[in-house]
Scaffold this active site. Structure first.
Site, short mmCIF file in Angstrom:
data_model
loop_
_atom_site.label_atom_id
_atom_site.label_comp_id
_atom_site.label_asym_id
_atom_site.label_seq_id
_atom_site.Cartn_x
_atom_site.Cartn_y
_atom_site.Cartn_z
N THR A 120 0.86 -1.19 0.00
CA THR A 120 0.00 0.00 0.00
C THR A 120 0.89 1.23 0.00
OG1 THR A 120 -1.83 1.08 1.14
CG2 THR A 120 -0.10 0.17 2.51
N THR A 121 0.29 2.40 -0.12
CA THR A 121 1.02 3.65 0.05
C THR A 121 0.11 4.64 0.78
OG1 THR A 121 2.18 3.29 -2.05
CG2 THR A 121 2.31 5.47 -1.08
#
Length: 306
Positions: A68-69
């Protein structure tokens, strides 16, 4: 006065029993039952040669890789939180519409990175604790206290398999606050954080464009652009980019844009004047000339034969 009563108890079984005594028979029956109950045939175990090695390998299926970011930073006019929305299970994209910002209360936000179920459950649990604190004291909980509650909860489960890397962002009487909390019990206060598999790419954009005196519009655009570039370079990040702004009046969701549309916004396609030169170039023209020469050679050979 009632008459005295006498009870005779036979304690002979405490002595060394005979080979065919009751105690010995009971012991033999117990041992026989234990051997029967723990027999491998009574357990549904995988039919593998090395069970210990199998257990070590299967952990990868039970706890798959994820990516994810997420990012958050404090600036002059509050806090910006930006996240993507892709959930992955190893190489498999399981969802493109995960809401990675947990709205704990009107002044407090949490982000998700790691195991989606772990983050959702424990941050909603944190919301319950924050509400109980408000009911008991009559005051809204501070950002530092909320992050400390989450860190204490996660530390009590350290080593139990949780996978979390979260940010707690909000506004209280002390102003804006931003904390990083993970499943190891780590709790850090800072001005800028990015968490997840695409965080290195996001940091590159964030560090280059960050200024304390950014306007709200420019700060939100910086967060959105940083998440977009992370999704462009990191296969485990994608979906939509959601941007939140936290101020003294609470949090507000600013934008939610699909990364595919953002790509053409940041890199618009331009018309190409010479399509042949752009797509085929000299190689295409050389191939056409070679094909024409071969065709002419075949025609001259046919003419000579006739």
């Amino acid at each position: 006065r009632p008459p005295a009563m006498s009870i005779n108890i036979n304690l002979d079984f405490l002595n060394s029993p005979a080979h065919d005594g009751h105690a010995n028979r009971a012991l033999n029956d117990t041992v026989r039952g234990l051997h029967t109950s723990v027999n491998a045939a009574n357990f549904a175990v995988p039919g593998v040669e090395n069970f210990d090695e199998f257990q070590r390998e299967v952990i990868n299926y039970v706890k798959p890789n994820h990516g994810t970011t997420t990012l958050g930073f404090i600036f002059e006019h509050g806090i910006v939180i930006a996240v993507d929305s892709r959930a992955s299970q190893g190489p498999y994209i399981s969802s493109q519409t995960v809401k990675k910002v947990i709205e704990i209360n009107p002044f407090l936000l949490g982000t998700m990175a790691g195991g989606a179920a772990d983050c959702q459950f424990w941050q909603r649990n944190l919301g319950i604790q924050c509400r109980l604190h408000e009911l008991e004291t009559g005051k809204r909980i501070t950002v530092g206290a909320a992050s400390k509650m989450l860190a204490n909860t996660l530390y009590s489960y350290k080593g139990k398999g949780l996978s979390m890397g979260t940010m707690i962002a909000g506004w209280d009487l002390n102003g804006p606050g931003l904390y990083y909390v993970d499943s190891e019990g780590t709790r850090l206060k800072g001005q800028r954080f990015s968490v997840g598999s695409g965080s290195l790419f996001a940091y590159g954009v964030l560090d280059q464009g960050y200024k304390w005196d950014l306007s709200v519009k420019d700060a939100c655009e910086l967060g959105r652009r940083a998440i977009y570039h992370a999704t462009f370079r990191d296969a485990f990040s994608g979906g939509t980019v959601s941007v939140y702004h936290v101020s003294e009046k609470g949090w507000t969701k600013v934008t939610g844009d699909d990364v595919g549309e953002l790509h053409y916004g940041y890199y618009p396609s331009e018309p190409v004047p010479d399509v042949d030169a752009h797509c085929g170039g000299l190689g295409k023209k050389e191939a056409e000339a070679r094909e024409a020469a071969e065709k002419a050679a075949r025609q001259s050979t046919d003419a000579m034969e006739t």
